[in-house]
Scaffold this motif. Structure first.
Motif, PDB file in Angstrom:
ATOM      1  N   GLU A  34       0.730  -1.139   0.044  1.00 54.50           N
ATOM      2  CA  GLU A  34      -0.326  -0.098  -0.006  1.00 54.50           C
ATOM      3  C   GLU A  34       0.894   1.184  -0.126  1.00 54.50           C
ATOM      4  OE1 GLU A  34      -4.311  -1.784   1.771  1.00 54.50           O
ATOM      5  OE2 GLU A  34      -2.984  -0.790   3.188  1.00 54.50           O
ATOM      6  N   ALA A  55       0.679   4.171  -2.704  1.00 57.68           N
ATOM      7  CA  ALA A  55       0.533   5.383  -2.844  1.00 57.68           C
ATOM      8  C   ALA A  55       1.301   6.473  -3.227  1.00 57.68           C
ATOM      9  CB  ALA A  55       0.180   5.457  -0.914  1.00 57.68           C
ATOM     10  N   ARG A  56       2.859   6.001  -2.915  1.00 61.52           N
ATOM     11  CA  ARG A  56       3.862   6.669  -3.625  1.00 61.52           C
ATOM     12  C   ARG A  56       3.807   6.891  -5.013  1.00 61.52           C
ATOM     13  NH1 ARG A  56       9.305   6.067  -0.197  1.00 61.52           N
ATOM     14  NH2 ARG A  56       9.938   7.288  -2.037  1.00 61.52           N
ATOM     15  N   TYR A 112       1.085   6.222  -7.288  1.00 62.36           N
ATOM     16  CA  TYR A 112       0.214   6.968  -7.621  1.00 62.36           C
ATOM     17  C   TYR A 112       0.537   8.420  -7.689  1.00 62.36           C
ATOM     18  CZ  TYR A 112      -2.778   2.747  -8.525  1.00 62.36           C
ATOM     19  OH  TYR A 112      -3.295   1.710  -9.174  1.00 62.36           O
ATOM     20  N   LYS A 113       1.172   9.031  -6.614  1.00 65.29           N
ATOM     21  CA  LYS A 113       1.564  10.203  -6.462  1.00 65.29           C
ATOM     22  C   LYS A 113       2.453  10.604  -7.617  1.00 65.29           C
ATOM     23  CE  LYS A 113       1.744  11.225  -2.105  1.00 65.29           C
ATOM     24  NZ  LYS A 113       2.445  11.260  -0.854  1.00 65.29           N
TER      25      LYS A 113
END
Lengths: 766, 766
Positions: free
Chosen positions: A76, A80-81, A83-84
């Motif tokens: 996860e 998260a990183r 998709y950033k």
């Protein structure tokens, strides 16, 4: 758009004029859109229910949960990183696309729509990847837990976890395209709107490229790094909890295989949907809006067939799980074929359409899928010659193992290429036969539509295939959890069986993915050519009396004997080689960082090897995450940048280099419309695709063959584990890792990205 | 031929009609043919004198002679058996070509001429290969002997030995084409005869393919086999006389590098000569016969410049021999450029020709050669990043060494492709500028002629390059002889220096060869397209009143968006992969036979390892010979068979698949002439060429980089010899061997064979 272009479009496809399309669509026809959307929503509900079933599963022992939680957190955090990073790149590109459209008064009206479609595509793709991974990192421990009681329970748990991904991916693609079509006014301007959806495919491709590249680099860097320092240097087995990189390795299976492949197949269906709708628009006089909505209905059938297919899979403790999975596939394919035939009969038939030929196209597509899967098995399973030859070559050391594996890899494209060529020729012929009753439509348009139908046929069981694919990393993780939490041998035996089936399904899916990319390539070329034609027609129409559009002109002439096209072709093939090189090097560099961190951890904390203290898994995960995200940028930017650069450069020089053949061309104020940029890009796209297909097969099948040659030796051949032959085979396996899990799958995405980026940016090249 | 076609030909190139060509040629123009032939004969005399000088050299000690004799016998035995096999294949193909032409009344008159040209090409190519090797297997011992007194003596001996090959190859190509042109009546029908010479190029390519394949398989099978069993298993050094495969290894350098590369460059010049003469014929209205004879004059200049270049090379005991060789190259290139400019001024100028632009094309060609050589150095020399990165990756074992080497290999095409694209665009542009004074000639014809001139410029120093190339195996052999006859260290130091320079020149020549193949590709495509056009024009003219030839029609439209062309393109790229796979596997299988024989010899005769009795060198040589010749057949037959199969298959199906674009086409009885077969073959040819160029660069440069990474480590980096890094680097070197010395060079030949076979067999596809 296309108010002026519409009649030109019809002219282009027809020698004899036809009556213009009706301004609005009858509600009896628009019902198909609602059916497709309805099925899409129902599939999402089904996915939700499946997910609930999976999540309700038992989560095993506390030891298992510790490991599973670590995997989940790592995955996860990476997502998260990632998709950033992708988000930033997507916003930058959205701005570029917006201004690229906005600066010309002609394309200005579509600027906002294109960007919206782009962003919706990107978000849906990201969402599909995220959902798939959300479930799979929770299904892994539940599969491990279920394996404590029965093989069937574990198999169903893993497949249902995979099915969530499959259903969400296909349903989101269907809903995304359908809602945009509706929102952009497709029911009132059905011919114009499909061209405005190209942004959706590009958004999906862009996210897919970075998801697959980032995930692929992550998974193999962690795998290679963990092996190099663990198995080779420290002499501890795979998945040993003392290895600080072991969690990163397990995380990698999820972010690479689940999230990456999910985005890949999402993009395939998205690009295929949009491309097929554009061709449907071009054939509006033949099929009306039903031809445009047909691709969406095919995916609705796909969803239903796959749900049934997943539901019928069950096994017992003695059967090979692969047999059960195959039964599910046959059921899915059978239902999909019946549904496909029914949809053709209801939507594409008519007094002048010999619809049986169109069903034939669908059969060609499905047969191509079967053949690709069979050929992949031949090249990657140990019972056939290729894998055996690599294993045998391992007897004389790593060098001969590598030579032999590369030779197998380079041999692999031969049969698939013949299959693709035959499928294209057959479906083209079937297309001309099906529409023989329309003398006004060119044979070319008929034939190309036949290849489009074949592509839809091939993708009509995509959701089930994707479920089988995601099954792979779930069972792989389950095996790791069982191993690390030291479960009894009977449990391990079950997960080993599933893991082995998972390796097979992963390899087969790659064969399927590259097959669909090959067949879809021609559909996407045609969409690009049609898009260029439509832009030129629009441009000429804008020029008013100064513009001259020759009767029946269409942009279907990509002449390799012209210097710009040939140069574009050279650059396209070169892009494939350079991109592969960058992807492989990225794995190498990232793996070095893993090796360094593991060595540091062993040195800083001697208790790790003694088993008295836990390694810092999170530190290793964090290092791979950062490095993989950094490394994915360069190849990704190259893939996006080169086609744009070629289009812009040749746009300005082409007047010098045109071959001046191919009949009359559109003119404005007597000056021919400059097609050099668009032609050079088409050369890049087409030959880049050919090189990409071959190179991806080399990488996927070569890598798979190396892997299985090692496993075959481990099963006791040529001295078995710890023999010299085994050592040599491990070298081959390590070389094959970035081939089959980083560069190869990323090339699938690259091929489709080239197609969608050229579709979206075509206005810039003219 | 072409009595009827001539006016159609002129029509095709011109929008406005011109006055027909004169029936005969003025003697002031035909003088150029005599000059070219005269220089060719003088160059043969010079080669003979050089050979005498070389053969007059001292043959050293009896021990040296024993070894040298063994090499000579092995090489001659291989060549004799190889030529017998090639002869059989050539006769079979000659019969096929004869009947292929004979069955149609239209091509019947050219059946005999084509077969004669084919056989002359094949014999000249074989003769060139034989002569080169005859000298080099005698120059090796004389170089070794000269090294006992001075480096300069040895350098000059080796280079002169190489120069014999260079001069004979280029002179035979020049004389062969010139005499055929004369014998077929070129001075009375200058426009028609060049089309009848296509058989010469095909004969040359066919022999070159088998010579390079057979020699390449031989040399690397012997090398890999000797290393595997000698260095790795028995632990004896390279070139150790106890290794039964050591003589086979030294023989391999001669049959692979000398005979193979000689045939390769012979074929390059032959194909380029014929292709350029066909384009010259197409531009007859502009340049007259001088345009047709210009390529021959360029090679006359090439011969003169190279003789001077070889003569100026000298060095002393302290200088790097590479510096001396480079000086010779600069002198050659300078003279060639001046001569080229002079020839352009005298032969291609005129009131309407801006001839300065044509000299510019020549400069582009030479600059391309320099850039290719520089890029090759960058990727294969240890002072630059790529080789260093491979060496560094060896620290973590063979797997990372291989991954890193493959990544370097896949990166290598990037810069050269940009150079080729730029060279094509520039020379095309220069061509249009040079001939801007001819409004009747299409821009396309002008531009393509510019690229042809650039190709000639690039090949205008081929003889010197080939001399440098053959220098490689001579010095390699000399080193082996010195090593095996246990000469003092000072002598070894000298031969080591030469050997190292020889490795560099071999790598550079490969860069040059692939560069010339790339640039010549477009010239050969154009010749093929022009050939097809001429056949169609002939066919339509034969049909009398039933035939309609649209005004200005030419076959310059190879539309990738048509299914047959795209399928041909896919198959062409696939051929490159499959051919490489077969070539590499052939090396592997043959090497296994060497390993087996050496093991058997060690077992049968324990005295070998003890040093008390001699191994049976001849047995090993004989085994490699038989195996290599057997193994060369399958890839060779595939390369010849696939284009023919594609042409014949699509000839029959194409009417279904035509895109129906590209303006009016020639018709007979109102039915369009079926261009499907010719188009599909063109797609195969062009995309096969693109894939071949990239794959050859990957193989050549990747292989060279692995080799030098190993050598760099041996020089003391990363632990030097016997370190773990060195062991890993040896694996990479072994993998690279069949890449750079078998598959890579064979791909050069394959590319040109595709071009010549399609030229010769074009009538079958229509």
């Amino acid at each position: 758009m296309h108010v002026g272009a519409l009649s030109a479009l019809l002219m282009a496809l027809q020698d004899a004029p036809v009556s213009p399309a009706p301004a609005t669509v009858s509600s009896s026809d628009s019902i198909w859109l609602w059916i497709a959307l309805g099925v899409g929503v129902l599939a999402l509900v089904a996915a939700l229910l499946l997910a609930k079933v999976v999540l309700a599963g038992d989560t095993g022992t506390p030891e298992m949960r510790v490991i599973s939680n670590a995997i989940r957190e790592g995955a996860e955090a990476f997502l998260a990183r990632q998709y950033k990073t992708i988000g930033v790149l997507a916003v930058v590109l959205a701005v570029v696309v917006f201004f690229g459209y906005y600066i010309s008064p002609r394309t200005q009206p579509y600027a906002l729509k294109t960007v919206i479609a782009f962003l919706v595509g990107a978000v849906c793709s990201g969402l599909a990847g995220f959902t798939g991974m959300y479930v799979s990192i929770r299904a892994n421990i539940r599969t491990a837990s279920a394996a404590r009681s029965s093989l069937n329970g574990a198999l169903q748990m893993a497949l249902r976890g995979g099915a969530v991904t499959g259903l969400v991916v296909v349903a989101l693609s269907l809903i995304g395209v359908g809602v945009l079509f509706l929102g952009f006014g497709g029911l009132t301007d059905p011919v114009g709107v499909p061209y405005q959806l190209v942004g959706f495919g590009f958004g999906a491709s862009l996210v897919a490229l970075f998801a697959q590249l980032g995930g692929g680099i992550y998974t193999k860097a962690a795998d290679v790094g963990a092996d190099l320092v663990g198995k080779v240097e420290a002499g501890i087995p795979e998945d040993d909890p003392r290895n600080p990189a072991v969690i990163a390795d397990l995380v990698g299976d999820n972010v690479g295989d689940c999230a990456g492949r999910g985005a890949d197949i999402f993009e395939s269906t998205a690009a295929e949907n949009v491309g097929a709708m554009i061709l449907g628009a071009a054939l509006y006089p033949v099929f009306g809006i039903k031809g445009i909505l047909f691709p969406l209905i095919v995916h609705a059938i796909n969803l239903i067939a796959s749900i049934v297919g997943v539901a019928v899979v069950k096994t017992n403790d003695t059967e090979d799980p692969m047999a059960a999975l195959n039964r599910g596939f046959y059921v899915t394919a059978g239902i999909a074929l019946l549904g496909f035939a029914g949809a053709v009969k209801m939507m594409l038939s008519g007094p002048e359409v010999a619809w049986g030929w169109l069903v034939g196209c669908g059969v060609v597509g499905l047969a191509t899928a079967f053949l690709f899967v069979w050929i992949t098995q031949y090249y990657t399973e140990s019972k056939y010659r290729p894998v055996k030859s690599i294993a045998e070559a391992s007897l004389t050391g790593p060098a001969t193992n590598i030579i032999s594996g590369l030779a197998v890899g380079m041999e692999t494209p031969a049969m698939p290429v013949i299959v693709i060529a035959a499928a294209l020729l057959l479906s083209y012929y079937f297309g001309t036969q099906a529409l023989a009753g329309f003398p006004g439509v060119s044979d070319y348009a008929k034939g190309i539509y036949g290849t489009a139908i074949a592509t839809m046929g091939m993708l009509s069981c995509a959701a089930y295939i994707l479920a089988m694919d995601t099954f792979g990393p779930i069972t792989d993780n389950a095996g790791g959890i069982v191993e690390m939490s030291e479960q009894p041998d009977s449990v391990r035996d079950r997960t080993d069986k599933l893991d082995s089936a998972g390796n097979t399904t992963k390899a087969l899916t790659k064969g399927y993915a590259i097959g669909s990319a090959s067949l879809a390539a021609f559909l996407l070329f045609s969409a690009y050519l049609e898009e260029v034609r439509s832009i030129v027609a629009d441009k000429v129409a804008h020029a008013g009396a100064a513009g001259v559009m020759p009767a029946g002109w269409s942009f279907t002439n990509i002449n390799l004997a012209e210097i710009p096209v040939f140069a574009g072709a050279l650059l396209g093939a070169m892009l494939v080689f350079l991109f592969s090189s960058l992807a492989i090097k990225a794995v190498g560099r990232t793996a070095q960082m893993v090796v360094k961190d593991v060595r540091d951890q062993f040195k800083e904390n001697p208790g790790i090897m003694a088993g008295t203290s836990k390694p810092d898994y999170a530190r290793c995960v964090s290092i791979v995450t950062g490095a993989a995200l950094k490394e994915m940028v360069l190849p990704g930017v190259l893939a996006v940048g080169l086609p744009v650069a070629v289009g812009l450069i040749f746009r300005n020089f082409s007047s010098v280099y045109s071959a001046g053949t191919g009949g009359p061309v559109p003119t404005i104020n007597g000056i021919p419309v400059n097609l050099g940029g668009a032609s050079a890009v088409a050369g890049l796209l087409m030959v880049g695709t050919i090189a990409g297909i071959l190179m991806a097969m080399l990488m996927n099948n070569g890598g798979g063959a190396w892997d299985n040659a090692k496993k075959w030796i481990e099963s006791g051949q040529y001295g078995g584990k710890k023999s010299e032959a085994h050592k040599a085979a491990v070298v081959g396996d390590t070389v094959g890792d970035p081939f089959k899990d980083t560069a190869g799958p990323s090339l699938h995405v690259l091929i489709k990205l080239l197609a969608t980026i050229t579709l979206v940016l075509a206005p810039l090249f003219l």
